[in-house]
Design an enzyme around this catalytic site. Structure first.
Site, short mmCIF file in Angstrom:
data_model
loop_
_atom_site.label_atom_id
_atom_site.label_comp_id
_atom_site.label_asym_id
_atom_site.label_seq_id
_atom_site.Cartn_x
_atom_site.Cartn_y
_atom_site.Cartn_z
N ARG A 160 -8.51 -0.20 4.35
CA ARG A 160 -7.49 0.70 3.78
C ARG A 160 -6.21 -0.04 3.45
O ARG A 160 -5.47 0.37 2.56
CB ARG A 160 -7.15 1.82 4.79
N ASP A 173 4.26 1.02 12.32
CA ASP A 173 3.03 0.41 11.80
C ASP A 173 2.81 -1.01 12.34
O ASP A 173 1.72 -1.56 12.21
CB ASP A 173 3.06 0.35 10.27
N ARG A 230 1.37 14.86 12.91
CA ARG A 230 1.86 14.62 11.55
C ARG A 230 1.92 15.90 10.71
O ARG A 230 1.11 16.11 9.80
CB ARG A 230 1.01 13.56 10.85
N LYS A 282 0.83 -1.21 0.00
CA LYS A 282 0.00 0.00 0.00
C LYS A 282 0.86 1.26 0.00
O LYS A 282 0.65 2.17 -0.79
CB LYS A 282 -0.89 0.01 1.25
N ASN A 283 1.84 1.29 0.91
CA ASN A 283 2.61 2.53 1.08
C ASN A 283 3.54 2.81 -0.09
O ASN A 283 4.11 3.89 -0.19
CB ASN A 283 3.40 2.50 2.39
C1 UD1 Z 1 4.53 6.93 6.27
C2 UD1 Z 1 3.61 5.74 6.16
C3 UD1 Z 1 3.07 5.36 7.54
C4 UD1 Z 1 4.19 5.17 8.53
C5 UD1 Z 1 5.15 6.35 8.52
C6 UD1 Z 1 6.37 6.13 9.38
C7 UD1 Z 1 2.61 6.01 3.98
C8 UD1 Z 1 1.37 6.24 3.19
N1 UD1 Z 1 2.49 6.09 5.31
O1 UD1 Z 1 3.76 8.03 6.73
O2 UD1 Z 1 2.31 4.16 7.39
O3 UD1 Z 1 3.65 5.02 9.82
O4 UD1 Z 1 5.59 6.63 7.18
O5 UD1 Z 1 7.03 4.99 8.99
O6 UD1 Z 1 3.65 5.75 3.43
N2 UD1 Z 1 6.84 14.74 10.50
C9 UD1 Z 1 6.99 16.07 10.79
N3 UD1 Z 1 7.06 16.97 9.77
C10 UD1 Z 1 6.95 16.61 8.47
C11 UD1 Z 1 6.80 15.24 8.17
C12 UD1 Z 1 6.74 14.32 9.20
O7 UD1 Z 1 7.08 16.44 11.95
O8 UD1 Z 1 6.99 17.47 7.59
C13 UD1 Z 1 6.78 13.75 11.60
C14 UD1 Z 1 5.41 13.10 11.73
O9 UD1 Z 1 4.55 13.87 12.53
C15 UD1 Z 1 5.76 11.78 12.37
C16 UD1 Z 1 7.15 11.47 11.81
O10 UD1 Z 1 7.64 12.69 11.30
O11 UD1 Z 1 5.87 11.91 13.75
C17 UD1 Z 1 7.20 10.41 10.73
O12 UD1 Z 1 6.37 10.82 9.68
P1 UD1 Z 1 6.62 10.40 8.18
O13 UD1 Z 1 7.82 9.51 8.08
O14 UD1 Z 1 6.58 11.60 7.33
O15 UD1 Z 1 5.34 9.49 7.90
P2 UD1 Z 1 4.35 9.52 6.67
O16 UD1 Z 1 5.11 9.69 5.40
O17 UD1 Z 1 3.22 10.43 6.95
#
Ligand code: UD1
Length: 431
Positions: free
Chosen positions: A400, A308, A122, A23-24
């Site tokens: 999902r 996850d 997030r 999915k991701n």
């Molecule tokens: C992706 C995955 C999700 C997984 C996560 C971490 C998908 C669709 N989802 O989510 O299943 O749990 O990676 O492995 O691929 N953060 C910030 N600022 C930013 C971006 C992120 O503070 O601009 C923080 C987030 O709040 C969170 C952490 O960084 O605490 C990790 O987020 P991120 O790696 O970006 O996760 P996603 O890409 O949203």
């Protein structure tokens, strides 16, 4: 109509199961397809509601989309809009990745902020900073991120934290930028490598994906062609089946997996007493005849233990012998399964981002509610091992991310059905 799972627990899972595409990964490959006007054929696409949402998002932007079983054809001949509205983006955070692709292809994009999420705040600050470093002018107002760039230019970007989404958005914007972009402290998740491999198949020049430093040498738009590409196996789905097998003291062989992507999980499952053997290059067998032993978990970016899988692993550890300590470091609100697991007899104490799980002999079936995708997976694992009947409500979360969950588990010997929640029943009223 609302539906629920009814699981009669207690059977060890045994047999073979094929793992679906990730999915991701597929969601980002679909966003990346906006970069080229040529035709793209994606194989091994899982049938999931998140994939349907992404199809709607890119179709809204002008991409032609069609699907035949697990194959999706995409063609973004011409984009008719550069705006991804709230109604679509708010359904799924991953759709925010169209920002980088739109900016790269069209020089402008207006994408709704993904908004709050039940597992934590997030933010998107790292996405924004990265795109600004490439020369985009970004404004955030009225709930939208508006980005414009006459020409994107390669830059050196150091991410504060290795965000998966920020790494992907920057990669997508950098593919057609002028010059080279270096992303340091990049996310190393296998889905990032899959995105890079896909982009390179299109004609992009991306190196170092899967390590902490990714170099994207910008190419001209005419260098990008179409492609036929197969989505990487889903390591989170695979690990969920591994954990379900161990929790039920079963013997399951997974097919269509990349064992290297499962290393952090294999290591932990071996620690709790499971035997894991490589049957063939893409098949893995897990056996756990005895009661698993307790272990400690800290969630970390890849190659650490994935956030996850924290909830599914907790479900396994509820009946392990001894006391396990689980620390969640990625999200601030990802222990929503605890209350539901306790209703099934689990002994769990939470203090901030740490949960202490004291293994009990057995769980007992109860009516529970999935609060998010992976918490839902945890409840399925709990229900499979529990004595008696477990009913799980709010299945849309599980839809999902788990393709054909009921048939796959039943083919392994589970006793599980999906039925409508009856009108006027107390459980419906509580939804
Ligand atoms: C992706 C995955 C999700 C997984 C996560 C971490 C998908 C669709 N989802 O989510 O299943 O749990 O990676 O492995 O691929 N953060 C910030 N600022 C930013 C971006 C992120 O503070 O601009 C923080 C987030 O709040 C969170 C952490 O960084 O605490 C990790 O987020 P991120 O790696 O970006 O996760 P996603 O890409 O949203």
């Amino acid at each position: 109509m609302a539906e629920k799972f009814v699981i009669h627990g207690g059977q060890p899972l045994r047999g073979d199961v094929a793992i679906s595409g990730a999915k991701n990964s597929v969601l980002k490959l679909m966003a990346a397809s906006l970069l080229t006007p040529a035709e793209i054929i994606l194989n091994n696409v899982p049938s999931l509601s998140d994939v349907d949402v992404m199809k709607d998002v890119i179709a809204y932007l002008g991409c032609e989309v069609s699907q035949n079983d697990n194959t999706v054809q995409l063609r973004a001949r011409e984009l008719t809009s550069v705006e991804a509205p709230y109604e679509l983006v708010s359904k799924m955070r991953a759709s925010f990745t169209v920002l980088g692709a739109l900016l790269g292809r069209c020089g402008e994009a207006k994408v709704s902020l993904p908004g709050g999420c039940s597992i934590g705040k997030r933010g998107v600050d790292l996405h924004v900073k990265g795109l600004e470093a490439l020369g985009a002018e970004i404004e955030i107002n009225h709930g939208y991120v508006s980005a414009k760039a006459k020409a994107l230019t390669g830059a050196e970007i150091l991410l504060d934290i290795p965000s998966v989404g920020a790494t992907e958005n920057i990669m997508l914007a950098a593919v057609l930028a002028k010059g080279s972009t270096v992303i340091s402290n990049a996310a190393q998740e296998p889905e990032i490598l899959d995105l890079a491999n896909f982009l390179n198949t299109l004609g992009a020049d991306v190196n170092g994906a899967g390590t902490t430093e990714i170099v994207i040498n910008g190419v001209k738009p005419e260098s990008l062609t179409g492609a036929t590409y197969s989505v990487v196996p889903d390591r989170i789905e695979a690990s969920t089946y591994l954990m379900a097998a161990v929790a039920t003291h079963g013997d399951v062989t997974l097919h269509n997996v990349f064992a290297t992507h499962l290393s952090p999980i294999i290591y932990k499952l071996q620690e709790v007493g499971a035997e894991i053997t490589t049957v063939s290059p893409n098949s893995l067998r897990v056996q756990c005849p005895e009661r698993p032993k307790a272990t400690n978990i800290v969630t970390l970016p890849y190659p650490g233990f994935p956030t996850d899988l924290q909830a599914p692993m907790m479900a396994l550890l509820t009946t392990a012998e001894g006391v396990s300590i689980i620390k969640e470091t990625i999200y601030e609100n990802r222990f929503k399964q605890i209350g539901e697991l306790k209703r099934m007899g689990a002994e769990i104490q939470q203090e901030g981002n740490v949960a202490v799980v004291t293994g009990v002999e057995a769980l007992s079936g109860a009516q529970v509610r999935a609060s998010d995708l992976r918490a839902g997976a945890a409840l399925v694992i709990a229900g499979l091992q529990a004595h008696g009947t477990t009913e799980i409500l709010d299945l849309h979360h599980l839809d999902r991310g788990y393709e054909a969950l009921v048939p796959k588990l039943n083919s392994l010997g589970a006793d599980m059905i999906r039925v409508p929640v009856e009108e006027d029943s107390p459980e419906k009223a509580a939804i």
